[in-house]
Design a protein around this motif. Structure first.
Motif, PDB file in Angstrom:
ATOM      1  N   GLY A  70     -13.104   7.718 -11.054  1.00  0.00           N
ATOM      2  CA  GLY A  70     -12.028   8.615 -10.632  1.00  0.00           C
ATOM      3  C   GLY A  70     -10.905   7.781 -10.034  1.00  0.00           C
ATOM      4  N   THR A  71      -9.788   8.407  -9.738  1.00  0.00           N
ATOM      5  CA  THR A  71      -8.654   7.661  -9.190  1.00  0.00           C
ATOM      6  C   THR A  71      -8.809   7.474  -7.680  1.00  0.00           C
ATOM      7  N   GLY A  72      -7.801   6.939  -7.055  1.00  0.00           N
ATOM      8  CA  GLY A  72      -7.846   6.676  -5.613  1.00  0.00           C
ATOM      9  C   GLY A  72      -8.246   7.897  -4.797  1.00  0.00           C
ATOM     10  N   GLY A  75     -11.754   8.219  -4.383  1.00  0.00           N
ATOM     11  CA  GLY A  75     -12.235   7.327  -3.320  1.00  0.00           C
ATOM     12  C   GLY A  75     -12.150   8.026  -1.978  1.00  0.00           C
ATOM     13  N   MET A  76     -11.028   8.715  -1.753  1.00  0.00           N
ATOM     14  CA  MET A  76     -10.843   9.451  -0.500  1.00  0.00           C
ATOM     15  C   MET A  76     -11.901  10.544  -0.362  1.00  0.00           C
ATOM     16  N   GLU A  77     -12.133  11.284  -1.442  1.00  0.00           N
ATOM     17  CA  GLU A  77     -13.149  12.353  -1.424  1.00  0.00           C
ATOM     18  C   GLU A  77     -14.543  11.763  -1.203  1.00  0.00           C
ATOM     19  N   VAL A  97       2.223  11.074   3.551  1.00  0.00           N
ATOM     20  CA  VAL A  97       1.594  12.042   2.646  1.00  0.00           C
ATOM     21  C   VAL A  97       0.095  11.782   2.485  1.00  0.00           C
ATOM     22  N   PHE A  98      -0.305  10.491   2.429  1.00  0.00           N
ATOM     23  CA  PHE A  98      -1.710  10.226   2.142  1.00  0.00           C
ATOM     24  C   PHE A  98      -2.597  10.442   3.367  1.00  0.00           C
ATOM     25  N   GLY A  99      -2.060  10.192   4.550  1.00  0.00           N
ATOM     26  CA  GLY A  99      -2.801  10.537   5.764  1.00  0.00           C
ATOM     27  C   GLY A  99      -2.986  12.049   5.859  1.00  0.00           C
ATOM     28  N   SER A 100      -1.943  12.795   5.511  1.00  0.00           N
ATOM     29  CA  SER A 100      -2.054  14.262   5.531  1.00  0.00           C
ATOM     30  C   SER A 100      -3.074  14.736   4.497  1.00  0.00           C
ATOM     31  N   ARG A 101      -3.099  14.027   3.337  1.00  0.00           N
ATOM     32  CA  ARG A 101      -4.102  14.389   2.332  1.00  0.00           C
ATOM     33  C   ARG A 101      -5.509  14.150   2.883  1.00  0.00           C
ATOM     34  N   MET A 102      -5.692  13.067   3.640  1.00  0.00           N
ATOM     35  CA  MET A 102      -7.025  12.788   4.196  1.00  0.00           C
ATOM     36  C   MET A 102      -7.419  13.875   5.206  1.00  0.00           C
ATOM     37  N   ILE A 144      -7.899   6.629   8.738  1.00  0.00           N
ATOM     38  CA  ILE A 144      -6.510   6.160   8.783  1.00  0.00           C
ATOM     39  C   ILE A 144      -6.128   5.483   7.465  1.00  0.00           C
ATOM     40  N   VAL A 145      -4.832   5.544   7.144  1.00  0.00           N
ATOM     41  CA  VAL A 145      -4.316   4.902   5.930  1.00  0.00           C
ATOM     42  C   VAL A 145      -3.752   3.526   6.305  1.00  0.00           C
ATOM     43  N   HIS A 146      -4.243   2.498   5.637  1.00  0.00           N
ATOM     44  CA  HIS A 146      -3.812   1.122   5.928  1.00  0.00           C
ATOM     45  C   HIS A 146      -2.404   0.870   5.396  1.00  0.00           C
ATOM     46  N   ALA A 147      -2.167   1.273   4.149  1.00  0.00           N
ATOM     47  CA  ALA A 147      -0.858   1.051   3.513  1.00  0.00           C
ATOM     48  C   ALA A 147      -0.353   2.408   3.041  1.00  0.00           C
ATOM     49  N   GLU A 148       0.594   2.988   3.787  1.00  0.00           N
ATOM     50  CA  GLU A 148       1.057   4.354   3.490  1.00  0.00           C
ATOM     51  C   GLU A 148       2.134   4.286   2.397  1.00  0.00           C
ATOM     52  N   THR A 149       1.718   4.596   1.185  1.00  0.00           N
ATOM     53  CA  THR A 149       2.566   4.438   0.006  1.00  0.00           C
ATOM     54  C   THR A 149       3.742   5.410  -0.011  1.00  0.00           C
ATOM     55  N   SER A 150       3.638   6.502   0.742  1.00  0.00           N
ATOM     56  CA  SER A 150       4.755   7.460   0.729  1.00  0.00           C
ATOM     57  C   SER A 150       5.942   6.959   1.546  1.00  0.00           C
ATOM     58  N   VAL A 173     -11.152   3.960   6.132  1.00  0.00           N
ATOM     59  CA  VAL A 173      -9.826   3.387   5.871  1.00  0.00           C
ATOM     60  C   VAL A 173      -9.421   3.539   4.406  1.00  0.00           C
ATOM     61  N   ASP A 174      -8.202   4.038   4.207  1.00  0.00           N
ATOM     62  CA  ASP A 174      -7.587   4.116   2.880  1.00  0.00           C
ATOM     63  C   ASP A 174      -6.859   2.800   2.623  1.00  0.00           C
ATOM     64  N   ALA A 175      -7.386   2.023   1.670  1.00  0.00           N
ATOM     65  CA  ALA A 175      -6.776   0.728   1.333  1.00  0.00           C
ATOM     66  C   ALA A 175      -6.257   0.761  -0.102  1.00  0.00           C
ATOM     67  N   VAL A 176      -5.780   1.946  -0.528  1.00  0.00           N
ATOM     68  CA  VAL A 176      -5.388   2.091  -1.932  1.00  0.00           C
ATOM     69  C   VAL A 176      -4.236   1.147  -2.278  1.00  0.00           C
ATOM     70  N   THR A 177      -3.226   1.057  -1.423  1.00  0.00           N
ATOM     71  CA  THR A 177      -2.062   0.217  -1.753  1.00  0.00           C
ATOM     72  C   THR A 177      -2.098  -1.140  -1.055  1.00  0.00           C
ATOM     73  N   SER A 198      -7.646   1.610  -8.664  1.00  0.00           N
ATOM     74  CA  SER A 198      -7.495   0.469  -9.574  1.00  0.00           C
ATOM     75  C   SER A 198      -6.049   0.162  -9.955  1.00  0.00           C
ATOM     76  N   GLN A 199      -5.141   1.154  -9.816  1.00  0.00           N
ATOM     77  CA  GLN A 199      -3.810   1.009 -10.424  1.00  0.00           C
ATOM     78  C   GLN A 199      -2.694   0.589  -9.483  1.00  0.00           C
ATOM     79  N   LYS A 200      -3.051   0.069  -8.320  1.00  0.00           N
ATOM     80  CA  LYS A 200      -1.985  -0.389  -7.425  1.00  0.00           C
ATOM     81  C   LYS A 200      -2.021  -1.923  -7.426  1.00  0.00           C
TER      82      LYS A 200
HETATM   83  C1  LIG Z   1      -2.029   6.345  -4.682  1.00  0.00           C
HETATM   84  C2  LIG Z   1      -2.674   6.611  -3.385  1.00  0.00           C
HETATM   85  C3  LIG Z   1      -3.756   7.496  -3.234  1.00  0.00           C
HETATM   86  C4  LIG Z   1      -4.235   8.381  -4.334  1.00  0.00           C
HETATM   87  O1  LIG Z   1      -4.612   7.685  -5.448  1.00  0.00           O
HETATM   88  P1  LIG Z   1      -4.609   8.400  -6.888  1.00  0.00           P
HETATM   89  O2  LIG Z   1      -5.029   7.253  -7.745  1.00  0.00           O
HETATM   90  O3  LIG Z   1      -3.219   8.854  -7.141  1.00  0.00           O
HETATM   91  O4  LIG Z   1      -5.588   9.476  -6.865  1.00  0.00           O
HETATM   92  C5  LIG Z   1      -4.348   7.614  -1.993  1.00  0.00           C
HETATM   93  N1  LIG Z   1      -3.913   6.911  -0.944  1.00  0.00           N
HETATM   94  C6  LIG Z   1      -2.866   6.064  -1.039  1.00  0.00           C
HETATM   95  C7  LIG Z   1      -2.412   5.313   0.169  1.00  0.00           C
HETATM   96  C8  LIG Z   1      -2.220   5.893  -2.258  1.00  0.00           C
HETATM   97  O5  LIG Z   1      -1.187   5.053  -2.363  1.00  0.00           O
END
Ligand SMILES: *Cc1c(COP(=O)(O)O)cnc(C)c1O
Length: 393
Positions: A70-72, A75-77, A97-102, A144-150, A173-177, A198-200
């Motif tokens: 699955g996508t990032g 990972g959060m879920e 946005v991503f902290g609010s999503r969490m 907490i989000v480490h790198a807030e992409t928004s 910790v959200d380390a997506v970006t 995987s896509q960042k």
């Molecule tokens: C992109 C991103 C997500 C969500 O990842 P998706 O691959 O779009 O599902 C979550 N957290 C952060 C910080 C992101 O940048």
């Protein structure tokens, strides 16, 4: 309808937005290797190597390190649904946005969510976390989000991880970006549950969510009183597939794993330190160039992400037009503002192989040309000179 193979032409575009990011040819070629059974010994060997390489980028020795299908956001879920049981209290921070999503996801998992928020463009204040921790000693988790992409904000983690651990809480910790573009010191900070995509900065196509779980969190998950609500994301079963047992759970996205494996080999070849330095240098070069164009950056220097830069659009310039022209005229993708920042900023990503001298100069030239077309006078030559002075200096 023309259904011949050659009728589907996907044009090349330059992905300088918040993700997906440019994927190197060798990664795409790895994904075109023959599909094998998900329990095939040749595939299992690739899984084992992929897990070792994931431990390298996560800077961890964690046994439970896997790539979720699955996508990032999966990972959060995964993080929330495995750690949280209905009624648990969780302090979840949001500075975008991503902290609010969490916060949303944790709430859906049945947590009583205590919010600690910061305005978009600013990091979370450790003082606010300290007050929340003191006021909620019964909270079990700190997310907490480490790198807030928004916004492009880099959240310092040391102090907050310390506060959480002193209070006996698990750190999620959200380390997506950040993963693959900068340090994510999982073991040094004892981060308990960390996920990415995987896509960042990993430079692969979207579709996998690397996750690593510390030993204390593994014990916590094994000791749950209730079953993990999501069958698909249940780590108690998935750890048996990625472990020696090779217990069938769901069919692994085999070719995606080849791609992640190759992407991680690219990172190992470059070396983590060199890769982090490259991301930082090219970002600093971009910042210098953007400021020389007369633009204002959203985030103050101390909290800027090397992987993503938010730029305020000048008054009277329509950011949607700017993004549209970058795409139409130069095939360059950048991101729009999200949430409160919609219409106010554009977001420029320099991630993975996209973080290069070539892309810095290309973006500055194209953006300068588009902005003068929109009536915002600027000196592209000077901007490129400033940018190159940082890279070469
Ligand atoms: C992109 C991103 C997500 C969500 O990842 P998706 O691959 O779009 O599902 C979550 N957290 C952060 C910080 C992101 O940048």
């Amino acid at each position: 309808m023309d259904l011949t193979e050659k009728s589907r032409r996907v044009p090349e575009k330059i992905l300088l937005g918040p993700g997906p990011t440019p994927v190197e040819g060798r990664i795409l070629r790895a994904m075109a290797e023959p599909t094998l059974g998900h329990l095939d010994r040749d595939f299992v060997a690739i899984m084992d190597e992929t897990r070792d390489l994931l431990r390298m980028v996560f800077q961890t020795g964690n046994d439970l390190t896997v790539a979720m299908s699955g996508t990032g956001s999966a990972g959060m879920e995964t993080a929330c649904v495995n750690m949280i049981e209905r009624g648990d209290k969780a302090i979840i921070c949001s500075h975008g946005v991503f902290g609010s999503r969490m916060q949303d996801v944790a709430g859906r998992c049945g947590a009583e969510v205590v919010e600690v928020n910061a305005p978009m463009g600013r990091p979370i204040d450790p003082g606010d976390v300290e007050r929340a921790v003191k006021a909620n000693p019964d909270a079990k988790f700190l997310g907490i989000v480490h790198a807030e992409t928004s916004t492009g904000v880099l959240q310092p983690l040391d102090e907050i991880a310390n506060l959480a651990h002193m209070a006996g809480m698990f750190m999620i910790v959200d380390a997506v970006t950040s993963l693959g573009g900068m340090e994510v010191p999982v073991d040094r900070l004892g981060l308990d549950m960390v996920y990415s995509g995987s896509q960042k900065c990993l430079g692969c196509p979207p579709g996998l969510a690397p996750v690593t779980v510390g030993p204390r969190a593994v014990e916590h998950i094994k000791g749950r009183k209730t079953k993990v609500q999501s069958w698909y994301l249940d780590l108690t079963m998935i750890m048996r597939y990625w472990g020696q047992e090779r217990f069938y759970h769901h069919t692994a996205p085999v070719n995606m794993i080849y791609g992640l494996n190759e992407g991680l080999r690219v990172i190992a070849e470059e070396g983590l330190e060199a890769r982090f330095a490259r991301h930082r240098k090219n970002a600093e070069s971009l910042w210098a160039g953007l400021e020389a164009l007369g633009l204002e950056l959203l985030v103050e220097p101390a909290y800027r992400l090397p992987s993503l830069t938010s730029v305020r659009m000048p008054v009277g310039v329509d950011e949607a037009v700017v993004r549209g022209r970058l795409m139409e005229e130069y095939s360059i993708e950048v991101g729009s503002g999200l949430g409160d920042l919609k219409g106010k900023i554009i977001r420029i990503g320099l991630m993975g192989s996209g973080s290069s001298r070539k892309n810095v100069v290309l973006l500055l030239s194209a953006l300068g040309a588009v902005l003068s077309g929109e009536g915002f006078a600027n000196d592209v030559g000077a901007a490129i000179e400033e940018a190159l002075a940082v890279i070469d200096g």
